[in-house]
Design an enzyme around this catalytic site. Structure first.
Site, mmCIF file in Angstrom:
data_model
loop_
_atom_site.group_PDB
_atom_site.id
_atom_site.type_symbol
_atom_site.label_atom_id
_atom_site.label_comp_id
_atom_site.label_asym_id
_atom_site.label_seq_id
_atom_site.Cartn_x
_atom_site.Cartn_y
_atom_site.Cartn_z
ATOM 1 N N ASP A 150 -1.373 6.699 6.459
ATOM 2 C CA ASP A 150 -2.501 5.910 5.974
ATOM 3 C C ASP A 150 -2.793 4.869 7.054
ATOM 4 O OD1 ASP A 150 -4.240 4.133 4.805
ATOM 5 O OD2 ASP A 150 -2.953 3.648 3.080
ATOM 6 N N LYS A 174 -12.617 -1.282 7.029
ATOM 7 C CA LYS A 174 -11.975 -2.351 7.806
ATOM 8 C C LYS A 174 -12.370 -2.254 9.281
ATOM 9 C CE LYS A 174 -8.524 -1.872 4.368
ATOM 10 N NZ LYS A 174 -8.782 -3.030 3.539
ATOM 11 N N TRP A 205 0.828 -1.216 0.000
ATOM 12 C CA TRP A 205 0.000 0.000 0.000
ATOM 13 C C TRP A 205 0.852 1.251 0.000
ATOM 14 C CZ3 TRP A 205 -4.435 -0.349 -2.025
ATOM 15 C CH2 TRP A 205 -5.133 -1.563 -1.947
HETATM 16 N N1 PMP Z 1 -4.438 1.661 2.198
HETATM 17 C C1 PMP Z 1 -4.478 0.495 2.869
HETATM 18 C C2 PMP Z 1 -3.517 0.268 3.994
HETATM 19 C C3 PMP Z 1 -5.402 -0.485 2.487
HETATM 20 O O1 PMP Z 1 -5.436 -1.659 3.136
HETATM 21 C C4 PMP Z 1 -6.298 -0.222 1.429
HETATM 22 C C5 PMP Z 1 -7.371 -1.199 1.000
HETATM 23 N N2 PMP Z 1 -7.170 -2.508 1.229
HETATM 24 C C6 PMP Z 1 -6.197 1.000 0.748
HETATM 25 C C7 PMP Z 1 -5.266 1.909 1.181
HETATM 26 C C8 PMP Z 1 -7.088 1.313 -0.417
HETATM 27 O O2 PMP Z 1 -8.350 1.586 0.047
HETATM 28 P P1 PMP Z 1 -9.581 1.862 -0.925
HETATM 29 O O3 PMP Z 1 -9.951 0.569 -1.549
HETATM 30 O O4 PMP Z 1 -10.618 2.398 0.020
HETATM 31 O O5 PMP Z 1 -9.158 2.869 -1.919
#
Ligand code: PMP
Length: 375
Positions: free
Chosen positions: A187, A211, A102
């Site tokens: 994040d 989550k 990520w």
């Molecule tokens: N950052 C992290 C740490 C994630 O786990 C995720 C989704 N699994 C995201 C960003 C992306 O999130 P979204 O699908 O809401 O764009």
């Protein structure tokens, strides 16, 4: 069909009381004769929910007055681009600390967003080892991994890497880094509200809701007011953080039902005793799981270094992929679902977010012991 034990990585399990509350209020919200989804976002019924969700966030996290709390759409992925768009200046870029997939994505989007604005995104540190398909992330960063440019607009990190199961600030040996005067941007999508956090250490925190705090479709942003005020004004209004900040996140129609569900989840969290109680509960759950993994070293193997092991996403391998497939299948037959690791890394991933009940872990751990014994 009885409700299953849901270990999904996200969207993920929601607390049953929050869902039951939604069910009970679904057709007739607050005696209004309609669903909360059917209410105007400008009406007093919805506004009370919106205000309560914001107030609960402030209360649970102890958000200082110098910070705005915002609801933004587009997912955490949109924030990957939106944060640099707001905060970089020509000739003054952003620094990225990458400890998993990520972080890589956030960095990649920042490169595109900053290039558009005459600035750049720079890799200030990474714990990645190897290249391409062999790339591994097995630990959170330490000060030795990091070189922050003193004039960076901010330093970005991912507090919990959902795919690799690597987390900051679980163990005192892996604290959030100190970036000096450079604002820290985190994040926290997959570990938001897992425990108390000192918000004042951060310039900006963002988290997709799906989550730990609600359904998909909403991102919570907690941001220092001076950063909002200094943000760029030459980008579209809809992307400027000052737009939700100046309009209580009601500039345009927000995802009202998602925010309503967040309200329900936060009310449940408060009822359980808040973030201190949640931390104890989460540490106990993950501790039990890592205990079983470590007690069967010839069978289960967690690739993540001990100090960086995630309390939210516990990843591990079995001796062979065929064993992992059988593991997932047998667990599913017992009502335990969502255990397959991310397709990019394989293996098993057990997501143990706030709403995952301790009793589910007891059941999973008993199954794991038995599965290892049978080999
Ligand atoms: N950052 C992290 C740490 C994630 O786990 C995720 C989704 N699994 C995201 C960003 C992306 O999130 P979204 O699908 O809401 O764009």
């Amino acid at each position: 069909m009885p409700r299953v034990k849901n270990f999904n990585a996200g969207p993920a399990a929601l607390p049953l009381p929050a869902l039951e509350r939604a069910r009970d209020e679904f057709l007739d919200f607050a005696g209004s004769g309609m669903s909360v989804m059917e209410h105007s976002h400008r009406g007093k019924e919805y506004e009370a929910v919106h205000d309560e969700a914001l107030a609960l966030l402030r209360e649970l996290l102890g958000v200082p007055d110098a910070y705005d709390v915002l609801f933004v759409q587009g997912g955490a992925s949109q924030l990957f681009a939106q944060i640099p768009m707001n905060l970089v200046e020509k000739g003054r870029g952003a620094d990225y600390l990458v400890t998993g997939a990520w972080g890589e994505k956030a960095f990649s989007e920042a490169k595109a967003a900053t290039a558009m604005l005459g600035a750049s995104a720079r890799l200030a540190g990474t714990t990645g080892e190897g290249e391409g398909k062999e790339k591994r992330y097995v630990r959170a960063a330490t000060a030795a991994d990091l070189q922050v440019s003193p004039d960076a607009a901010y330093l970005h990190l991912t507090s919990n890497e959902t795919i690799h199961g690597v987390q900051f600030a679980v163990d005192p040996a892996r604290p959030f880094p100190d970036a000096g005067k450079v604002p820290l941007v985190a994040d926290m999508s997959s570990d938001f509200l897992w425990k108390p956090v000192d918000v004042s250490r951060f310039g900006l925190i963002y988290a997709g809701a799906q989550k730990n705090i609600g359904p998909s479709g909403v991102v919570v942003v907690i941001v220092r007011k001076d950063l909002v005020a200094a943000g760029r004004k030459d980008i579209p209004k809809i992307f400027q953080l000052r737009t939700p900040a100046e309009n209580k996140s009601l500039y345009n129609t927000p995802p009202t039902f998602g925010i309503y569900m967040i309200r329900n989840v936060l009310a449940w969290l408060k009822g359980l005793g808040g973030l201190g109680a949640m931390e104890q509960r989460n540490r106990a759950k993950a501790g039990k799981l890592y205990g079983v993994i470590d007690a069967n070293p010839g069978f289960y193997r967690c690739p993540v270094e001990r100090e960086s092991r995630s309390v939210m996403n516990v990843v591990f391998r079995l001796p062979a992929e065929a064993d992992e497939e059988r593991f997932v299948k047998e667990a599913k037959a017992k009502g335990m679902v969502g255990l397959k690791g991310h397709r990019s890394v394989g293996g098993i991933r057990v997501s143990t977010y706030n709403a995952v009940e301790p009793a589910w872990l007891d059941e999973l751990c008993a199954f794991m012991q038995d599965f290892a014994k049978r080999g």
